[in-house]
Design a protein around this motif. Structure first.
Motif, PDB file in Angstrom:
ATOM      1  N   VAL A   1      -6.324  15.462  18.412  1.00 47.83           N
ATOM      2  CA  VAL A   1      -7.418  15.393  17.446  1.00 47.83           C
ATOM      3  C   VAL A   1      -7.001  14.557  16.228  1.00 47.83           C
ATOM      4  O   VAL A   1      -7.790  13.776  15.702  1.00 47.83           O
TER       5      VAL A   1
ATOM      6  N   TRP B   1      -7.357  11.004  17.057  1.00 45.18           N
ATOM      7  CA  TRP B   1      -8.790  10.697  17.086  1.00 45.18           C
ATOM      8  C   TRP B   1      -9.333  10.515  15.668  1.00 45.18           C
ATOM      9  O   TRP B   1     -10.019   9.546  15.368  1.00 45.18           O
TER      10      TRP B   1
ATOM     11  N   ARG C   1     -10.590   7.127  12.986  1.00 47.41           N
ATOM     12  CA  ARG C   1     -11.920   7.107  12.355  1.00 47.41           C
ATOM     13  C   ARG C   1     -11.825   7.601  10.937  1.00 47.41           C
ATOM     14  O   ARG C   1     -12.761   8.168  10.394  1.00 47.41           O
TER      15      ARG C   1
ATOM     16  N   LEU D   1     -17.874  10.678  10.265  1.00 49.40           N
ATOM     17  CA  LEU D   1     -17.606  11.613  11.349  1.00 49.40           C
ATOM     18  C   LEU D   1     -16.156  12.102  11.291  1.00 49.40           C
ATOM     19  O   LEU D   1     -15.875  13.300  11.414  1.00 49.40           O
TER      20      LEU D   1
ATOM     21  N   VAL E   1     -14.969  15.992  10.720  1.00 53.12           N
ATOM     22  CA  VAL E   1     -14.150  16.715  11.691  1.00 53.12           C
ATOM     23  C   VAL E   1     -12.859  17.197  11.035  1.00 53.12           C
ATOM     24  O   VAL E   1     -12.438  18.335  11.207  1.00 53.12           O
ATOM     25  N   ARG E   2     -12.250  16.336  10.238  1.00 55.27           N
ATOM     26  CA  ARG E   2     -11.017  16.696   9.562  1.00 55.27           C
ATOM     27  C   ARG E   2     -11.201  17.941   8.718  1.00 55.27           C
ATOM     28  O   ARG E   2     -10.419  18.884   8.773  1.00 55.27           O
TER      29      ARG E   2
ATOM     30  N   VAL F   1     -14.058  16.377  21.080  1.00 50.26           N
ATOM     31  CA  VAL F   1     -13.637  16.786  19.735  1.00 50.26           C
ATOM     32  C   VAL F   1     -14.735  17.571  19.046  1.00 50.26           C
ATOM     33  O   VAL F   1     -14.484  18.587  18.390  1.00 50.26           O
ATOM     34  N   LEU F   2     -15.975  17.132  19.228  1.00 49.34           N
ATOM     35  CA  LEU F   2     -17.080  17.837  18.576  1.00 49.34           C
ATOM     36  C   LEU F   2     -17.256  19.242  19.143  1.00 49.34           C
ATOM     37  O   LEU F   2     -17.508  20.193  18.405  1.00 49.34           O
TER      38      LEU F   2
ATOM     39  N   LEU G   1     -14.889  21.083  20.387  1.00 49.34           N
ATOM     40  CA  LEU G   1     -13.783  21.852  19.822  1.00 49.34           C
ATOM     41  C   LEU G   1     -14.105  22.281  18.394  1.00 49.34           C
ATOM     42  O   LEU G   1     -13.912  23.444  18.009  1.00 49.34           O
ATOM     43  N   ALA G   2     -14.625  21.329  17.610  1.00 47.84           N
ATOM     44  CA  ALA G   2     -14.962  21.637  16.216  1.00 47.84           C
ATOM     45  C   ALA G   2     -16.032  22.731  16.155  1.00 47.84           C
ATOM     46  O   ALA G   2     -15.946  23.641  15.329  1.00 47.84           O
TER      47      ALA G   2
END
Lengths: 300, 269
Positions: A94, A97, A101, A106, A110-111, B13-14, B16-17
Protein backbone atom coordinates in the motif's frame (compact mmCIF):
# COMPACT_ATOMS: atom_id res chain seq x y z
CA UNK A 1 47.13 23.74 17.48
CA UNK A 2 46.73 22.81 21.13
CA UNK A 3 44.60 25.84 21.74
CA UNK A 4 42.16 24.98 18.98
CA UNK A 5 41.82 21.47 20.23
CA UNK A 6 41.10 22.72 23.72
CA UNK A 7 38.39 24.96 22.38
CA UNK A 8 36.75 22.13 20.46
CA UNK A 9 36.71 19.74 23.41
CA UNK A 10 33.58 19.90 25.46
CA UNK A 11 34.43 20.69 29.04
CA UNK A 12 33.08 18.54 31.83
CA UNK A 13 29.81 19.98 32.97
CA UNK A 14 28.23 18.48 36.03
CA UNK A 15 24.96 20.31 35.42
CA UNK A 16 24.26 17.57 32.88
CA UNK A 17 23.23 15.33 35.75
CA UNK A 18 20.55 17.84 36.70
CA UNK A 19 19.10 17.71 33.20
CA UNK A 20 18.88 13.94 33.13
CA UNK A 21 17.78 13.57 36.75
CA UNK A 22 13.98 13.38 36.24
CA UNK A 23 14.33 10.88 33.42
CA UNK A 24 16.87 8.90 35.42
CA UNK A 25 14.37 8.59 38.28
CA UNK A 26 11.65 7.41 35.89
CA UNK A 27 13.98 4.81 34.38
CA UNK A 28 15.08 3.51 37.77
CA UNK A 29 11.64 3.45 39.39
CA UNK A 30 9.55 2.24 36.47
CA UNK A 31 11.97 0.01 34.55
CA UNK A 32 14.90 -1.33 36.54
CA UNK A 33 13.36 -1.61 40.02
CA UNK A 34 10.39 -3.69 38.74
CA UNK A 35 12.79 -6.00 36.96
CA UNK A 36 14.80 -6.54 40.13
CA UNK A 37 11.61 -7.20 42.10
CA UNK A 38 10.29 -9.47 39.40
CA UNK A 39 13.58 -11.36 39.30
CA UNK A 40 13.44 -11.89 43.06
CA UNK A 41 9.78 -12.75 43.46
CA UNK A 42 9.79 -15.18 40.57
CA UNK A 43 11.74 -17.55 42.82
CA UNK A 44 8.99 -17.50 45.44
CA UNK A 45 5.42 -18.68 45.72
CA UNK A 46 4.10 -15.19 46.51
CA UNK A 47 0.31 -14.91 46.18
CA UNK A 48 -0.22 -11.23 47.07
CA UNK A 49 -1.42 -12.05 50.58
CA UNK A 50 0.87 -14.20 52.71
CA UNK A 51 4.61 -13.90 53.12
CA UNK A 52 6.50 -15.28 50.15
CA UNK A 53 8.65 -18.36 50.69
CA UNK A 54 11.60 -19.26 48.54
CA UNK A 55 10.96 -22.02 46.04
CA UNK A 56 14.05 -21.79 43.87
CA UNK A 57 13.41 -22.53 40.24
CA UNK A 58 10.07 -24.09 41.16
CA UNK A 59 8.02 -21.53 39.23
CA UNK A 60 10.11 -21.89 36.10
CA UNK A 61 10.04 -25.68 36.33
CA UNK A 62 6.28 -25.79 36.65
CA UNK A 63 5.96 -23.16 33.91
CA UNK A 64 7.49 -25.51 31.41
CA UNK A 65 5.26 -28.35 32.56
CA UNK A 66 2.17 -26.15 32.53
CA UNK A 67 0.21 -27.14 29.43
CA UNK A 68 -1.66 -23.84 29.41
CA UNK A 69 1.59 -21.85 29.45
CA UNK A 70 3.16 -23.91 26.67
CA UNK A 71 -0.01 -23.42 24.69
CA UNK A 72 0.15 -19.68 25.28
CA UNK A 73 3.73 -19.58 23.97
CA UNK A 74 2.73 -21.57 20.92
CA UNK A 75 -0.29 -19.32 20.31
CA UNK A 76 1.81 -16.19 20.70
CA UNK A 77 4.22 -17.49 18.06
CA UNK A 78 1.31 -18.39 15.77
CA UNK A 79 0.01 -14.83 16.04
CA UNK A 80 3.46 -13.30 15.52
CA UNK A 81 4.23 -15.63 12.63
CA UNK A 82 1.05 -14.80 10.74
CA UNK A 83 0.24 -11.20 11.67
CA UNK A 84 3.70 -9.69 11.28
CA UNK A 85 4.47 -10.91 7.71
CA UNK A 86 0.94 -10.06 6.59
CA UNK A 87 0.89 -6.54 7.94
CA UNK A 88 4.42 -5.81 6.75
CA UNK A 89 3.77 -7.04 3.22
CA UNK A 90 0.43 -5.29 3.02
CA UNK A 91 1.88 -2.12 4.55
CA UNK A 92 4.70 -2.14 2.00
CA UNK A 93 2.43 -2.70 -1.01
CA UNK A 94 0.00 0.00 0.00
CA UNK A 95 2.87 2.38 0.78
CA UNK A 96 4.31 1.87 -2.71
CA UNK A 97 0.86 2.41 -4.19
CA UNK A 98 0.35 5.61 -2.20
CA UNK A 99 3.88 6.83 -2.86
CA UNK A 100 3.26 6.65 -6.62
CA UNK A 101 0.18 8.81 -6.10
CA UNK A 102 1.48 10.97 -3.32
CA UNK A 103 0.38 14.23 -4.91
CA UNK A 104 -3.06 13.08 -6.01
CA UNK A 105 -6.11 13.49 -3.79
CA UNK A 106 -6.74 9.73 -3.89
CA UNK A 107 -3.29 8.98 -2.50
CA UNK A 108 -3.68 11.55 0.25
CA UNK A 109 -7.08 10.20 1.25
CA UNK A 110 -5.92 6.58 1.36
CA UNK A 111 -2.87 7.57 3.37
CA UNK A 112 -4.92 9.39 5.98
CA UNK A 113 -7.80 6.91 6.06
CA UNK A 114 -5.48 3.98 6.65
CA UNK A 115 -3.80 5.76 9.52
CA UNK A 116 -7.12 6.16 11.38
CA UNK A 117 -7.03 2.69 13.01
CA UNK A 118 -3.65 3.49 14.59
CA UNK A 119 -5.16 6.49 16.33
CA UNK A 120 -7.94 4.52 17.93
CA UNK A 121 -7.69 2.27 20.93
CA UNK A 122 -7.36 -1.39 19.97
CA UNK A 123 -9.67 -2.24 22.82
CA UNK A 124 -12.42 0.08 21.60
CA UNK A 125 -12.14 -1.03 17.97
CA UNK A 126 -12.37 -4.61 19.19
CA UNK A 127 -15.56 -3.81 21.06
CA UNK A 128 -17.00 -2.56 17.76
CA UNK A 129 -15.76 -5.65 15.89
CA UNK A 130 -17.42 -7.80 18.53
CA UNK A 131 -20.71 -6.05 18.04
CA UNK A 132 -20.33 -6.27 14.26
CA UNK A 133 -19.76 -10.01 14.54
CA UNK A 134 -22.38 -10.83 17.14
CA UNK A 135 -25.13 -8.69 15.72
CA UNK A 136 -27.08 -10.51 13.03
CA UNK A 137 -28.16 -7.29 11.33
CA UNK A 138 -24.71 -5.70 11.00
CA UNK A 139 -23.25 -5.12 7.53
CA UNK A 140 -20.41 -7.53 8.31
CA UNK A 141 -22.87 -10.29 9.23
CA UNK A 142 -24.74 -9.77 5.94
CA UNK A 143 -21.48 -9.82 4.02
CA UNK A 144 -20.24 -13.03 5.67
CA UNK A 145 -23.63 -14.65 5.19
CA UNK A 146 -23.00 -14.47 1.44
CA UNK A 147 -20.19 -16.98 1.97
CA UNK A 148 -22.36 -19.09 4.25
CA UNK A 149 -20.56 -18.03 7.41
CA UNK A 150 -22.60 -17.32 10.48
CA UNK A 151 -20.78 -14.36 11.94
CA UNK A 152 -22.09 -14.73 15.49
CA UNK A 153 -20.51 -18.18 15.68
CA UNK A 154 -17.01 -16.99 14.86
CA UNK A 155 -15.89 -15.90 18.34
CA UNK A 156 -16.97 -19.23 19.79
CA UNK A 157 -15.53 -21.42 17.07
CA UNK A 158 -12.12 -23.00 17.45
CA UNK A 159 -11.54 -23.17 13.70
CA UNK A 160 -12.64 -19.67 12.76
CA UNK A 161 -11.27 -17.69 15.66
CA UNK A 162 -7.68 -17.56 14.37
CA UNK A 163 -8.39 -16.28 10.85
CA UNK A 164 -10.84 -13.80 12.35
CA UNK A 165 -8.48 -12.41 14.99
CA UNK A 166 -5.54 -12.34 12.58
CA UNK A 167 -7.43 -10.42 9.92
CA UNK A 168 -8.82 -7.96 12.46
CA UNK A 169 -5.37 -7.30 13.89
CA UNK A 170 -3.90 -6.88 10.40
CA UNK A 171 -6.64 -4.40 9.52
CA UNK A 172 -5.91 -2.43 12.67
CA UNK A 173 -2.12 -2.39 12.43
CA UNK A 174 -1.28 -2.20 8.72
CA UNK A 175 -1.87 1.53 8.42
CA UNK A 176 0.79 2.38 10.97
CA UNK A 177 3.48 0.40 9.18
CA UNK A 178 2.30 1.79 5.85
CA UNK A 179 2.89 5.33 7.11
CA UNK A 180 6.34 4.38 8.39
CA UNK A 181 7.22 2.87 5.01
CA UNK A 182 5.91 5.97 3.27
CA UNK A 183 8.15 8.23 5.33
CA UNK A 184 11.18 6.27 4.12
CA UNK A 185 9.95 5.76 0.54
CA UNK A 186 9.64 9.52 0.17
CA UNK A 187 13.38 9.74 0.81
CA UNK A 188 14.29 7.85 -2.37
CA UNK A 189 15.21 10.51 -4.92
CA UNK A 190 12.97 10.57 -7.99
CA UNK A 191 16.08 10.73 -10.17
CA UNK A 192 16.75 7.02 -9.46
CA UNK A 193 13.46 6.09 -11.08
CA UNK A 194 13.87 8.61 -13.88
CA UNK A 195 17.25 7.13 -14.77
CA UNK A 196 15.73 3.65 -14.68
CA UNK A 197 12.92 4.71 -16.99
CA UNK A 198 15.45 6.10 -19.47
CA UNK A 199 17.26 2.75 -19.33
CA UNK A 200 13.95 1.10 -20.19
CA UNK A 201 13.31 -0.61 -16.87
CA UNK A 202 9.84 -2.02 -16.23
CA UNK A 203 7.83 -1.28 -13.13
CA UNK A 204 8.62 -4.69 -11.67
CA UNK A 205 12.33 -4.25 -12.37
CA UNK A 206 12.37 -0.86 -10.64
CA UNK A 207 10.66 -2.47 -7.69
CA UNK A 208 13.15 -5.32 -7.64
CA UNK A 209 16.35 -3.35 -8.16
CA UNK A 210 15.64 0.08 -6.65
CA UNK A 211 12.83 0.09 -4.12
CA UNK A 212 13.31 -3.30 -2.47
CA UNK A 213 17.07 -3.00 -1.77
CA UNK A 214 16.71 0.54 -0.44
CA UNK A 215 13.89 -0.53 1.84
CA UNK A 216 15.81 -3.45 3.34
CA UNK A 217 16.83 -1.85 6.63
CA UNK A 218 13.44 -0.15 6.95
CA UNK A 219 11.80 -3.55 6.50
CA UNK A 220 13.95 -5.14 9.18
CA UNK A 221 13.05 -2.30 11.51
CA UNK A 222 9.34 -2.61 10.73
CA UNK A 223 9.40 -6.40 11.14
CA UNK A 224 11.08 -5.93 14.48
CA UNK A 225 8.59 -3.30 15.64
CA UNK A 226 5.77 -5.60 14.54
CA UNK A 227 7.18 -8.62 16.38
CA UNK A 228 7.59 -6.56 19.55
CA UNK A 229 4.10 -5.15 19.26
CA UNK A 230 2.46 -8.50 18.62
CA UNK A 231 4.37 -10.17 21.44
CA UNK A 232 3.08 -7.62 23.89
CA UNK A 233 -0.44 -7.38 22.49
CA UNK A 234 -3.05 -7.76 25.16
CA UNK A 235 -6.11 -5.64 24.38
CA UNK A 236 -7.51 -7.67 21.49
CA UNK A 237 -7.48 -11.04 23.21
CA UNK A 238 -8.75 -9.53 26.46
CA UNK A 239 -11.77 -7.97 24.73
CA UNK A 240 -12.52 -10.54 22.03
CA UNK A 241 -12.01 -13.93 23.64
CA UNK A 242 -10.42 -13.63 27.08
CA UNK A 243 -8.20 -16.54 26.02
CA UNK A 244 -11.07 -18.80 24.97
CA UNK A 245 -13.04 -20.38 23.43
CA UNK A 246 -12.65 -23.61 25.36
CA UNK A 247 -9.41 -24.36 27.16
CA UNK A 248 -7.15 -21.48 26.18
CA UNK A 249 -7.56 -21.75 22.42
CA UNK A 250 -6.30 -18.19 21.96
CA UNK A 251 -4.41 -17.82 25.24
CA UNK A 252 -1.28 -15.70 24.68
CA UNK A 253 1.72 -14.93 26.87
CA UNK A 254 0.32 -11.56 27.93
CA UNK A 255 -3.11 -12.98 28.63
CA UNK A 256 -1.72 -15.78 30.80
CA UNK A 257 0.50 -13.29 32.62
CA UNK A 258 -2.59 -11.22 33.39
CA UNK A 259 -4.72 -14.19 34.41
CA UNK A 260 -2.18 -15.84 36.69
CA UNK A 261 -1.24 -12.58 38.40
CA UNK A 262 -4.57 -10.89 38.81
CA UNK A 263 -7.23 -13.55 38.48
CA UNK A 264 -5.59 -16.46 40.30
CA UNK A 265 -3.29 -14.24 42.45
CA UNK A 266 -0.26 -16.39 41.66
CA UNK A 267 1.98 -13.33 41.60
CA UNK A 268 5.32 -15.13 41.74
CA UNK A 269 4.22 -17.32 38.86
CA UNK A 270 3.02 -14.30 36.89
CA UNK A 271 6.39 -12.62 37.34
CA UNK A 272 8.15 -15.72 36.08
CA UNK A 273 6.03 -15.43 32.92
CA UNK A 274 7.03 -11.76 32.68
CA UNK A 275 10.70 -12.73 32.90
CA UNK A 276 10.30 -15.29 30.14
CA UNK A 277 8.79 -12.50 28.04
CA UNK A 278 11.73 -10.20 28.78
CA UNK A 279 14.26 -12.89 27.86
CA UNK A 280 12.44 -13.61 24.60
CA UNK A 281 12.33 -9.94 23.66
CA UNK A 282 15.96 -9.26 24.58
CA UNK A 283 16.97 -12.27 22.48
CA UNK A 284 14.95 -10.95 19.53
CA UNK A 285 16.52 -7.51 19.90
CA UNK A 286 19.98 -9.01 19.68
CA UNK A 287 18.97 -10.95 16.59
CA UNK A 288 17.67 -7.80 15.01
CA UNK A 289 20.86 -5.84 15.81
CA UNK A 290 22.81 -8.65 14.18
CA UNK A 291 20.63 -8.47 11.09
CA UNK A 292 21.13 -4.74 10.85
CA UNK A 293 24.92 -5.07 11.34
CA UNK A 294 24.94 -2.60 14.21
CA UNK A 295 23.50 0.05 11.94
CA UNK A 296 21.47 2.21 14.23
CA UNK A 297 18.13 3.31 12.99
CA UNK A 298 16.61 6.34 14.53
CA UNK A 299 13.24 4.96 15.48
CA UNK A 300 14.16 3.11 18.60
CA UNK B 1 -2.00 -3.33 -19.70
CA UNK B 2 -0.75 -0.62 -17.42
CA UNK B 3 -4.25 0.79 -17.12
CA UNK B 4 -5.64 -2.60 -16.13
CA UNK B 5 -3.09 -3.24 -13.38
CA UNK B 6 -3.63 0.29 -12.19
CA UNK B 7 -7.36 -0.26 -11.96
CA UNK B 8 -6.94 -3.59 -10.18
CA UNK B 9 -4.51 -2.29 -7.56
CA UNK B 10 -6.63 0.79 -7.00
CA UNK B 11 -9.72 -1.35 -6.40
CA UNK B 12 -7.83 -3.63 -4.00
CA UNK B 13 -6.42 -0.72 -2.02
CA UNK B 14 -9.82 0.93 -1.81
CA UNK B 15 -11.44 -2.30 -0.58
CA UNK B 16 -8.77 -2.58 2.07
CA UNK B 17 -9.31 1.03 3.11
CA UNK B 18 -13.06 0.45 3.32
CA UNK B 19 -12.58 -2.63 5.50
CA UNK B 20 -10.34 -0.63 7.81
CA UNK B 21 -12.95 2.10 8.03
CA UNK B 22 -15.82 -0.33 8.62
CA UNK B 23 -15.73 -0.30 12.45
CA UNK B 24 -15.41 3.47 12.48
CA UNK B 25 -18.25 4.03 10.06
CA UNK B 26 -20.43 1.64 12.04
CA UNK B 27 -19.45 3.39 15.25
CA UNK B 28 -20.35 6.79 13.84
CA UNK B 29 -23.68 5.79 12.31
CA UNK B 30 -24.81 3.73 15.30
CA UNK B 31 -23.90 6.51 17.69
CA UNK B 32 -26.17 8.90 15.80
CA UNK B 33 -29.19 6.61 15.87
CA UNK B 34 -31.68 5.73 18.55
CA UNK B 35 -31.08 2.02 18.26
CA UNK B 36 -32.23 -0.04 21.17
CA UNK B 37 -33.00 -3.54 20.04
CA UNK B 38 -33.33 -3.44 16.27
CA UNK B 39 -30.06 -2.16 15.04
CA UNK B 40 -30.64 -1.95 11.35
CA UNK B 41 -28.24 0.56 9.95
CA UNK B 42 -30.02 3.47 8.40
CA UNK B 43 -28.44 5.94 6.07
CA UNK B 44 -31.37 8.31 6.40
CA UNK B 45 -29.63 11.41 7.71
CA UNK B 46 -32.89 12.99 8.85
CA UNK B 47 -33.24 10.38 11.61
CA UNK B 48 -29.80 11.09 13.05
CA UNK B 49 -29.75 12.69 16.45
CA UNK B 50 -27.20 13.53 19.09
CA UNK B 51 -29.39 12.13 21.84
CA UNK B 52 -26.96 9.29 22.58
CA UNK B 53 -24.20 11.81 23.13
CA UNK B 54 -26.44 13.88 25.38
CA UNK B 55 -27.25 10.76 27.35
CA UNK B 56 -23.69 9.59 27.89
CA UNK B 57 -22.63 13.07 28.94
CA UNK B 58 -25.41 13.10 31.49
CA UNK B 59 -23.92 9.99 33.08
CA UNK B 60 -21.70 11.04 35.91
CA UNK B 61 -19.29 8.11 35.61
CA UNK B 62 -18.78 8.75 31.89
CA UNK B 63 -17.93 12.40 32.56
CA UNK B 64 -15.46 11.28 35.20
CA UNK B 65 -13.77 8.74 32.86
CA UNK B 66 -13.52 11.36 30.15
CA UNK B 67 -12.05 13.92 32.53
CA UNK B 68 -9.56 11.38 33.92
CA UNK B 69 -8.42 10.29 30.46
CA UNK B 70 -7.93 13.88 29.31
CA UNK B 71 -6.12 14.88 32.47
CA UNK B 72 -3.80 11.85 32.42
CA UNK B 73 -2.93 12.13 28.73
CA UNK B 74 -2.38 15.90 28.65
CA UNK B 75 -0.30 16.00 31.82
CA UNK B 76 1.47 12.82 30.71
CA UNK B 77 2.49 14.33 27.36
CA UNK B 78 3.76 17.52 28.98
CA UNK B 79 5.70 15.47 31.53
CA UNK B 80 7.13 13.28 28.75
CA UNK B 81 8.18 16.19 26.54
CA UNK B 82 9.71 18.05 29.47
CA UNK B 83 11.90 15.30 30.87
CA UNK B 84 12.76 13.67 27.54
CA UNK B 85 13.89 16.91 25.92
CA UNK B 86 15.94 17.85 28.99
CA UNK B 87 17.68 14.48 29.02
CA UNK B 88 18.21 14.58 25.25
CA UNK B 89 19.72 18.08 25.49
CA UNK B 90 22.13 16.96 28.21
CA UNK B 91 23.23 13.92 26.19
CA UNK B 92 23.99 16.03 23.11
CA UNK B 93 25.38 19.25 24.49
CA UNK B 94 26.83 18.38 27.85
CA UNK B 95 29.80 16.27 28.75
CA UNK B 96 29.72 14.67 32.15
CA UNK B 97 31.43 11.60 33.61
CA UNK B 98 29.68 8.40 32.57
CA UNK B 99 27.34 10.07 30.08
CA UNK B 100 27.76 7.41 27.42
CA UNK B 101 27.28 4.61 29.92
CA UNK B 102 24.13 6.23 31.30
CA UNK B 103 22.81 6.64 27.75
CA UNK B 104 23.35 2.96 27.11
CA UNK B 105 21.62 2.01 30.37
CA UNK B 106 18.67 4.17 29.34
CA UNK B 107 18.72 2.75 25.82
CA UNK B 108 18.53 -0.80 27.13
CA UNK B 109 15.06 -0.07 28.55
CA UNK B 110 13.81 -0.15 24.96
CA UNK B 111 14.36 -3.91 25.06
CA UNK B 112 12.19 -4.30 28.15
CA UNK B 113 8.56 -4.95 27.30
CA UNK B 114 6.47 -2.72 29.56
CA UNK B 115 3.78 -5.39 30.13
CA UNK B 116 6.41 -7.65 31.71
CA UNK B 117 6.98 -5.07 34.45
CA UNK B 118 3.31 -4.63 35.15
CA UNK B 119 3.07 -7.16 37.99
CA UNK B 120 6.01 -5.91 40.08
CA UNK B 121 4.95 -2.31 39.42
CA UNK B 122 1.50 -3.14 40.72
CA UNK B 123 3.06 -4.50 43.92
CA UNK B 124 5.19 -1.34 44.30
CA UNK B 125 2.21 0.94 43.75
CA UNK B 126 0.27 -1.01 46.36
CA UNK B 127 3.15 -0.77 48.85
CA UNK B 128 3.35 3.00 48.42
CA UNK B 129 -0.41 3.31 48.85
CA UNK B 130 -0.76 4.93 45.41
CA UNK B 131 -3.52 2.65 44.16
CA UNK B 132 -6.44 4.59 42.66
CA UNK B 133 -4.44 7.80 42.40
CA UNK B 134 -3.24 9.56 39.27
CA UNK B 135 0.47 9.16 40.07
CA UNK B 136 0.93 5.60 38.74
CA UNK B 137 -1.08 6.51 35.64
CA UNK B 138 0.93 9.60 34.70
CA UNK B 139 4.49 9.14 35.93
CA UNK B 140 5.44 6.02 33.88
CA UNK B 141 4.30 7.47 30.54
CA UNK B 142 7.70 8.72 29.27
CA UNK B 143 9.95 6.19 27.57
CA UNK B 144 13.36 6.16 25.96
CA UNK B 145 11.77 6.39 22.52
CA UNK B 146 11.09 10.06 23.28
CA UNK B 147 14.71 10.75 24.24
CA UNK B 148 16.05 8.93 21.16
CA UNK B 149 13.83 10.87 18.74
CA UNK B 150 14.46 14.24 20.36
CA UNK B 151 18.20 13.63 20.68
CA UNK B 152 18.45 13.00 16.94
CA UNK B 153 16.68 16.30 16.26
CA UNK B 154 19.06 18.21 18.55
CA UNK B 155 22.09 16.58 16.91
CA UNK B 156 20.84 17.89 13.57
CA UNK B 157 20.82 21.53 14.73
CA UNK B 158 23.77 23.32 13.05
CA UNK B 159 26.69 23.93 15.42
CA UNK B 160 26.92 27.60 14.44
CA UNK B 161 23.68 28.29 16.23
CA UNK B 162 25.12 27.19 19.54
CA UNK B 163 28.44 28.92 18.93
CA UNK B 164 26.86 32.30 18.25
CA UNK B 165 24.60 31.86 21.26
CA UNK B 166 27.49 31.17 23.57
CA UNK B 167 29.40 34.15 22.11
CA UNK B 168 26.45 36.31 23.04
CA UNK B 169 26.75 34.99 26.57
CA UNK B 170 23.63 32.83 26.57
CA UNK B 171 23.37 30.48 29.53
CA UNK B 172 22.70 26.79 28.88
CA UNK B 173 19.23 27.12 30.25
CA UNK B 174 18.50 29.97 27.86
CA UNK B 175 20.00 28.08 24.92
CA UNK B 176 17.73 25.16 25.74
CA UNK B 177 14.57 27.23 26.16
CA UNK B 178 15.10 29.86 23.46
CA UNK B 179 17.01 28.01 20.74
CA UNK B 180 16.67 24.25 21.06
CA UNK B 181 13.00 23.92 21.94
CA UNK B 182 11.69 26.20 19.14
CA UNK B 183 13.88 24.49 16.52
CA UNK B 184 12.87 20.95 17.44
CA UNK B 185 9.16 21.79 17.50
CA UNK B 186 8.26 19.32 14.69
CA UNK B 187 9.79 16.40 16.53
CA UNK B 188 8.18 17.54 19.79
CA UNK B 189 4.82 17.44 18.00
CA UNK B 190 5.54 13.95 16.62
CA UNK B 191 6.56 12.66 20.04
CA UNK B 192 3.56 14.42 21.57
CA UNK B 193 1.11 12.72 19.19
CA UNK B 194 2.77 9.32 19.73
CA UNK B 195 2.63 9.54 23.50
CA UNK B 196 -0.82 11.14 23.59
CA UNK B 197 -2.43 8.33 21.59
CA UNK B 198 -0.43 5.75 23.48
CA UNK B 199 -1.50 6.90 26.92
CA UNK B 200 -5.05 7.77 25.85
CA UNK B 201 -5.57 4.28 24.45
CA UNK B 202 -3.69 2.19 26.99
CA UNK B 203 -5.81 -0.47 28.64
CA UNK B 204 -3.70 -2.98 30.57
CA UNK B 205 -1.98 -0.69 33.07
CA UNK B 206 -5.01 1.50 33.94
CA UNK B 207 -7.08 -1.68 34.22
CA UNK B 208 -4.73 -2.82 36.98
CA UNK B 209 -4.19 0.36 38.99
CA UNK B 210 -7.54 2.11 38.78
CA UNK B 211 -10.53 0.43 40.32
CA UNK B 212 -12.83 3.32 41.11
CA UNK B 213 -14.54 5.89 38.90
CA UNK B 214 -12.35 8.58 40.44
CA UNK B 215 -9.34 7.39 38.39
CA UNK B 216 -10.80 5.02 35.78
CA UNK B 217 -9.94 5.98 32.23
CA UNK B 218 -12.33 5.84 29.30
CA UNK B 219 -11.06 2.54 27.77
CA UNK B 220 -11.22 0.82 31.17
CA UNK B 221 -14.74 2.06 31.79
CA UNK B 222 -15.88 1.02 28.33
CA UNK B 223 -14.28 -2.41 28.58
CA UNK B 224 -16.17 -2.92 31.83
CA UNK B 225 -19.59 -2.03 30.43
CA UNK B 226 -19.25 -3.92 27.16
CA UNK B 227 -19.37 -7.26 28.99
CA UNK B 228 -22.92 -6.58 30.18
CA UNK B 229 -25.90 -8.52 28.83
CA UNK B 230 -28.26 -5.72 27.91
CA UNK B 231 -25.97 -3.42 26.00
CA UNK B 232 -27.44 -0.30 24.47
CA UNK B 233 -25.47 -0.23 21.22
CA UNK B 234 -26.21 3.39 20.41
CA UNK B 235 -24.87 4.52 23.76
CA UNK B 236 -21.83 2.23 23.63
CA UNK B 237 -20.98 3.51 20.16
CA UNK B 238 -21.36 7.13 21.22
CA UNK B 239 -18.96 6.46 24.09
CA UNK B 240 -16.57 4.69 21.72
CA UNK B 241 -16.74 7.71 19.40
CA UNK B 242 -15.80 9.98 22.29
CA UNK B 243 -12.83 7.74 22.95
CA UNK B 244 -11.76 7.93 19.32
CA UNK B 245 -12.28 11.66 18.74
CA UNK B 246 -9.50 13.25 20.86
CA UNK B 247 -6.54 11.41 19.24
CA UNK B 248 -8.23 11.86 15.86
CA UNK B 249 -8.60 15.62 16.34
CA UNK B 250 -5.03 15.92 17.56
CA UNK B 251 -3.91 14.11 14.40
CA UNK B 252 -6.13 16.23 12.12
CA UNK B 253 -4.68 19.45 13.47
CA UNK B 254 -1.08 18.28 13.67
CA UNK B 255 -0.69 15.78 10.83
CA UNK B 256 1.40 18.13 8.71
CA UNK B 257 4.09 17.97 11.37
CA UNK B 258 3.64 14.32 12.21
CA UNK B 259 6.58 12.13 11.17
CA UNK B 260 8.22 15.24 9.69
CA UNK B 261 11.23 14.83 11.92
CA UNK B 262 11.48 11.07 12.03
CA UNK B 263 13.28 10.29 8.80
CA UNK B 264 15.45 13.43 8.81
CA UNK B 265 18.74 11.61 9.08
CA UNK B 266 17.70 8.02 8.55
CA UNK B 267 18.44 6.65 5.11
CA UNK B 268 19.55 9.91 3.61
CA UNK B 269 23.14 9.61 4.83
Amino acid sequence: MGKIKKKREKKTDYSGYLYILPFLLVVIIFWYLPILISGGFSFTNYNALGTPSFTGFGNYKSLFQDKMFLKSIRNTFVFVGTIVPLQTLLGFCVAVWVNNRRTTWLGKIVRNVMFIPSLASTGIVCIVWRILLNNNESPLAHFLAVFGIESNMILGSKEMIYPALISMEVLMATGYYMVLYLAYLAEIPDSYYEAAVIDGASGIQMMRYITAPLMKSTTIMILFLGVMGTFQAFDMIYIMTGGGPGQGTTMTLMMSLYQYSFKYSKVGYGMAIGNVLIILVVFLTFMQRKLLNQKTTDLY
Amino acid sequence: MKKITNAITTTLVLILALLMLLPFGYMLICSLQVTYSEYVISFDVSTYTFSNYQQIFSLQSFRLWMRNSLFISVVGVIWTLAICSMAAFAFVKKHFPGDNKIYFIFFATLCIPFPATVVPLWLMIGKFGLMDTFWPLILPIPSMLGVVLIRQAIVDIPKEMFESASLDGCSDRKVFMKIVLPIIRPILITVGILFFTRSWNSLLWPLIVSNTDATKTLPVGLAAIQGGVDVNYGLTMAAAMMNFLPPFLVYIFMHKHFLAGITGSGLKN
